[in-house]
Design an enzyme around this catalytic site. Structure first.
Site: not given
Ligand SMILES: Cc1cc2nc3c(=O)[nH]c(=O)nc-3n(C[C@H](O)[C@H](O)[C@H](O)COP(=O)(O)OP(=O)(O)OC[C@H]3O[C@@H](n4cnc5c(N)ncnc54)[C@H](O)[C@@H]3O)c2cc1C
Length: 589
Positions: A121, A245, A247, A257, A260, A291, A358, A399
């Site tokens: 990566f 960031q 991507h 997306l 990568e 990135r 991203h 990142r």
């Molecule tokens: C398409 C894509 C591909 C990616 N691929 C990779 C990868 O291969 N490797 C990597 O390391 N990272 C990757 N990332 C980044 C990574 O996936 C995210 O940064 C990470 O999963 C975020 O996790 P999180 O638990 O912080 O938030 P999220 O998984 O976004 O969860 C947020 C949670 O908060 C809740 N929420 C939000 N607002 C409220 C509110 N007001 N009240 C109650 N609940 C709320 C939602 O319901 C949800 O459950 C990718 C991101 C994307 C968009």
């Protein structure tokens, strides 16, 4: 004020968000103390499930590797704005984090000997930048999906209580002799329109990112930065929000997306002449540069007339040499995305790509235990944050790919343990008087007829403007214009009309509320970017093209004077960067 039923609950720990970070925290907190998870989405619909490429850890399963190299790559990848103590913890604990998931049942891809397989990566290297290293553990190109499902199943196993489709719109803060303490959260229930007050000893924010302030983004519609905005409106700071960031490989014109992992498996970026242009920008690791560097190089190619397509506004990712078997086995989803959304078959054709917003490196400032900081030194007792909404800061100004799935697991776990331990050793502190009052009044105001603006129009204008003026490259002029535009949009937002006045499933009301969060965070992003007169990581100023360590080797902290007034002034202060063993160097790849 209209009558709106209010329900009261009491839990030791309340976790806001059921993505990877929230559920990893819940798995720790659930078995220790009474824990509730409040989430606006069904847990398995969280954006973590969209993550494709992988989660890194220096397991050294397929080639030599160690956590110190991983720490170095993270610090250098983040252009030295990374807090090095935090990066070290993340790289060290990565190994247990992957094994934890394996023990919970996650089906990682395997080597022929049965070990967890690893792929390359961007920015992950052997021996301090000598060559790319295989560090990312993966489950085809559905790694996030597997993580989310695995964590959810384990939460169910531990009897964690979920409140699904509960939108948290405020955090309860009680002022004590020792300063502000977090005492709960106020949520709006989508199905009924009722309010719920959760009284708790600790609150963990895990609400994900804010990429929806841009038009071209890989982020789901729901990534509107709610948790960050809620905390910010309470008068607490946000850290380093100027660093979003971009991507490199979003499907051109759409932003969807293309992981990568495609370049990790050997995909090559080409301009209209078929040239592998990354050889000119990053001679050692080429297409696997971090990135920020790849995204800028792509924009540069387009600006210099080497873009492809009718408008010469994108470049290509070429995977035709990888063969159908590799694509089907290791990259099935993204192969399908190209066919479905662009009608392009990656097996035989080049896929049009361009940078897409991203990830946000900034967020709610925390220490390594996940405790939220209210300034450079002091924490808010009982308040925690983890995952993309938090800023530890392990990603600095850029990142590395696969470090976020890692971050949510390592710091989700840490904040879950810390919040539960805090709850075990502290009594409930009283809630402030009528904790739901602010939210109730706000909803009434949104539902009253006080104007003729349409939320969808304002959102569209905000996103297009941010793409235009505050994306991969920025200048004082573009950012000043962006700030003025945001002010105008905020004024118009104060006159938004929500036409659905109903209680049940009023998504129009909630989307209007989310737009308010986006406007707030867009301004913080732009103000931070305007003040940071240097180029570093994901923040590239055309009028200040060099990194300036003397003036700007520090984190931005943005605070709002009057949280309830959308137009109230934003103040910037600074927080030092924690440096342990790595001296800032010129960033060559
Ligand atoms: C398409 C894509 C591909 C990616 N691929 C990779 C990868 O291969 N490797 C990597 O390391 N990272 C990757 N990332 C980044 C990574 O996936 C995210 O940064 C990470 O999963 C975020 O996790 P999180 O638990 O912080 O938030 P999220 O998984 O976004 O969860 C947020 C949670 O908060 C809740 N929420 C939000 N607002 C409220 C509110 N007001 N009240 C109650 N609940 C709320 C939602 O319901 C949800 O459950 C990718 C991101 C994307 C968009």
């Amino acid at each position: 004020m209209t009558e709106r039923p209010v329900h009261n609950h009491q839990y030791d720990v309340v976790i806001v968000g059921a993505g990877g970070a929230g559920m990893r925290a819940a798995i720790e907190s659930g078995p220790r103390v009474r824990t509730a998870v409040l989430t606006k989405l069904y847990p398995t619909r969280s954006h973590t499930g969209a993550a494709q490429g992988g989660m890194c850890a220096a397991l050294a399963n397929v080639e030599e590797d160690n956590w110190e190299w991983h720490t170095f790559d993270t610090v250098k990848g983040g252009d030295y704005l990374v807090d090095q103590d935090a990066a070290e913890i993340m790289a060290k604990e990565a190994i247990t984090a992957v094994i934890d998931l394996e023990n919970m049942g996650l089906p990682f891809n395997r080597t022929p000997e049965g070990k967890i397989d690893q792929r390359r990566f961007g920015g992950h290297t052997r021996d301090h930048g000598k060559a790319p290293v295989r560090r990312a553990c993966y489950a085809a190109d559905r790694t996030g999906h597997m993580i989310l499902q695995t964590l959810y199943q384990n939460c169910v196993k531990h009897d964690v209580e979920f409140f699904n489709e509960f939108y948290v719109l405020d955090v309860c803060i009680t002022e004590t002799e020792d300063g502000p303490v977090a005492t709960g959260a106020v949520a709006y229930e989508l199905a009924t329109g009722d309010l719920h007050v959760f009284h708790s000893k600790a609150v963990v924010f895990a609400t994900g990112g804010s990429g929806r302030m841009y038009k071209t983004t890989s982020n789901a519609h729901t990534l509107t930065g709610d948790g960050m905005a809620v905390v910010f409106r309470k008068g607490f700071p946000l850290e380093d929000m100027e660093f979003h960031q971009f991507h490199p490989t979003g499907l051109a014109g759409l932003g969807i997306l293309i992981s990568e992992a495609v370049r990790g498996e050997g995909g090559i970026l080409r301009n209209v002449d078929g040239e592998r242009f990354m050889e000119r920008y990053a001679p050692t690791i080429k297409d696997l540069a971090p990135r920020d560097i790849v995204a800028r190089s792509m924009v540069q190619e387009v600006r210099e007339g080497r873009g492809a397509g009718p408008n010469k506004d994108y470049v290509y990712i070429d995977v035709t040499h990888l063969g159908e078997d590799v694509l089907n086995e290791k990259l099935p989803d993204i192969t399908e995305f190209s066919r479905t959304y662009l009608g392009v078959d990656p097996v035989t054709e080049l896929v049009p790509v361009f940078p897409t917003c991203h990830y946000v490196m900034g967020g709610i400032p925390t220490n390594v235990a996940g405790e939220v900081l209210r300034n450079a030194d002091d924490v808010v007792p009982g308040m925690y944050a983890a995952g993309e909404c938090a800023c530890v800061s392990v990603h600095g100004s850029n990142r590395l790919g696969t470090n976020s799935l890692l971050d949510i697991n390592v710091f989700g776990k840490r904040s879950g343990i810390a919040a539960a331990e805090f709850a075990r050793t502290h009594d409930f502190v009283e809630l402030p008087d009528t904790p739901e009052k602010m939210v109730a009044e706000w909803l009434d105001q949104m539902l009253s007829d006080h104007g003729n603006e349409n939320a969808a129009n304002i959102r569209f204008e905000l996103q297009a403007m941010m793409d235009d003026k505050a994306s991969v490259f920025r200048t004082e002029e573009s950012l000043t214009e962006a700030r003025e535009e945001i002010h105008k949009l905020k004024k118009r937002y104060n006159h938004v009309v929500v036409s659905d006045k109903g209680r049940r499933f009023n998504t129009e009301l909630l989307e209007a509320i989310e737009l308010g969060f986006l406007l707030e965070l867009a301004e913080v992003t732009v103000i931070g970017a305007l003040n940071r007169e240097e180029s570093r990581g994901g923040h590239a100023r055309e009028d200040f093209q060099k990194r300036d360590d003397e003036k700007f080797m520090k984190h931005t902290m943005a605070t709002k004077k009057d949280g309830l007034d959308l137009l109230s002034e934003i103040e910037l202060t600074w927080k030092p960067v924690v440096q342990t063993r790595y001296e800032p160097m010129e960033r060559k790849y």
